[in-house]
Write an enzyme that holds these catalytic residues in place. Structure first.
Site, short mmCIF file in Angstrom:
data_model
loop_
_atom_site.label_atom_id
_atom_site.label_comp_id
_atom_site.label_asym_id
_atom_site.label_seq_id
_atom_site.Cartn_x
_atom_site.Cartn_y
_atom_site.Cartn_z
CE LYS A 11 -3.92 -2.48 2.48
NZ LYS A 11 -4.77 -2.38 3.06
CE1 TYR A 51 -8.91 -3.36 0.96
CE2 TYR A 51 -8.54 -1.13 -0.15
CZ TYR A 51 -8.57 -2.39 0.73
OH TYR A 51 -6.83 -2.99 1.49
CG ASN A 114 -3.77 -3.07 6.72
OD1 ASN A 114 -3.59 -1.96 5.67
ND2 ASN A 114 -4.54 -3.45 7.40
CG HIS A 117 -4.97 -6.38 -0.29
ND1 HIS A 117 -5.57 -6.94 0.10
CD2 HIS A 117 -5.31 -6.79 -1.74
CE1 HIS A 117 -6.39 -7.09 -0.63
NE2 HIS A 117 -5.91 -7.83 -1.47
CD GLU A 128 -7.96 -9.30 -3.76
OE1 GLU A 128 -7.41 -9.23 -3.67
OE2 GLU A 128 -9.33 -8.69 -2.58
P1 DAT Z 1 -7.71 -7.00 5.43
O1 DAT Z 1 -6.45 -5.58 4.05
O2 DAT Z 1 -6.42 -7.80 6.23
O3 DAT Z 1 -8.41 -8.12 4.28
P2 DAT Z 1 -10.27 -6.15 5.10
O4 DAT Z 1 -10.83 -6.59 4.11
O5 DAT Z 1 -10.81 -6.52 5.94
O6 DAT Z 1 -8.46 -6.35 6.29
O7 DAT Z 1 -10.39 -4.26 5.50
C1 DAT Z 1 -10.19 -4.41 4.13
C2 DAT Z 1 -8.41 -3.61 5.09
O8 DAT Z 1 -9.55 -2.00 5.12
C3 DAT Z 1 -7.82 -2.88 5.85
O9 DAT Z 1 -6.08 -3.62 5.52
C4 DAT Z 1 -7.63 -1.74 6.82
C5 DAT Z 1 -9.08 -1.51 6.42
N1 DAT Z 1 -9.80 -1.80 7.60
C6 DAT Z 1 -10.19 -3.17 8.20
N2 DAT Z 1 -11.05 -2.40 8.90
C7 DAT Z 1 -10.68 -1.73 9.47
C8 DAT Z 1 -11.06 -0.55 10.79
N3 DAT Z 1 -12.04 -1.37 11.43
N4 DAT Z 1 -10.59 1.04 10.52
C9 DAT Z 1 -10.24 0.96 9.96
N5 DAT Z 1 -9.86 0.66 8.50
C10 DAT Z 1 -9.77 -1.35 8.11
MG MG Z 2 -9.40 -8.36 2.58
#
Ligand code: DAT
Ligand code: MG
Length: 151
Positions: A11, A51, A114, A117, A128
Site C-alpha cells: 500500500k 474494496y 497496515n 494487502h 483482484e
Molecule cells: P484485510 O486487508 O486483512 O483483508 P479487510 O479486507 O477486512 O482486511 O479490510 C480491508 C482494509 O480495510 C484493511 O486492510 C484495513 C481497513 N480496515 C479494516 N477494518 C478496519 C477498521 N475497523 N477500521 C479502519 N480500517 C479498517
Molecule cells: Mg480483505
C-alpha cells in the site's frame, strides 16, 4: 505443481516507507514465485471495486483516500496454498493483533496504515488479479530451483 495465485499489494504507506524490498523478500524466501509486478497509481473506481465488499463500512471513505494517497506495488504470487499462506505472512488485519515475524506485526501499528494487502480466498484472488492486471502482464515460467522447494 500448484498454479494457485494470490494478489499481494504494498500500500502507499509501505511504498513511501521503503518497505518494498523487505516485503518482497519474505515471499521470495518462502519459495513463492513472482508472476506479476507493477508500481501503479490506482484510480478511485478501481479501489471502490477492489474494496466493494466494504463499501457500507464507516471506514470505507478513509480507506479509499489512503489507498489513493500514492503509488501501490501490485503483485501476483504463485504457489501451493499461496492465498492462505500469503495471509499468514501478512499477519492480522489490525497490526495490534499481528504477531511479530509477520509483515504487519513487524512494520505497522494502526489498522488504517497496515502496509499490505493479500487476497482472502482463491475466488477473490482471481477477481483482484483480473482487476489490477491485464492477462499479458502475468507471466508463466518454471524456476529451476523448484525441485528444492517442492517434493
Ligand atoms: P484485510 O486487508 O486483512 O483483508 P479487510 O479486507 O477486512 O482486511 O479490510 C480491508 C482494509 O480495510 C484493511 O486492510 C484495513 C481497513 N480496515 C479494516 N477494518 C478496519 C477498521 N475497523 N477500521 C479502519 N480500517 C479498517
Ligand atoms: Mg480483505
Amino acid at each position: 505443481m500448484s498454479t494457485e495465485q494470490t494478489f499481494i499489494a504494498i500500500k502507499p504507506d509501505g511504498v513511501q516507507r521503503g518497505l518494498i524490498s523487505p516485503i518482497i523478500s519474505r515471499f521470495e524466501q518462502k519459495g513463492f514465485k513472482l508472476v506479476g509486478i507493477k508500481l501503479t497509481q490506482p484510480s478511485q473506481s478501481l479501489l471502490e471495486e477492489h474494496y466493494g465488499d466494504l463499501k457500507t463500512k464507516p471506514f470505507f471513505p478513509g480507506l479509499v483516500k489512503y489507498m489513493l494517497s500514492g503509488p501501490v506495488l501490485a503483485m501476483v504470487w504463485e504457489g501451493k496454498n499461496v492465498v492462505k499462506t500469503g495471509r499468514v505472512l501478512l499477519g492480522a488485519t489490525n497490526p495490534a493483533d499481528a504477531v511479530p515475524g509477520t509483515i504487519r506485526g513487524d512494520y505497522a501499528i494502526d489498522v488504517g496504515r497496515n502496509v499490505c494487502h493479500g487476497s482472502d480466498s482463491v475466488d477473490s484472488a482471481k477477481k483482484e488479479i483480473g482487476l489490477w492486471f491485464k492477462k499479458e502482464e502475468v507471466v508463466t515460467y518454471t524456476p529451476t530451483i523448484f525441485k528444492w522447494i517442492y517434493e
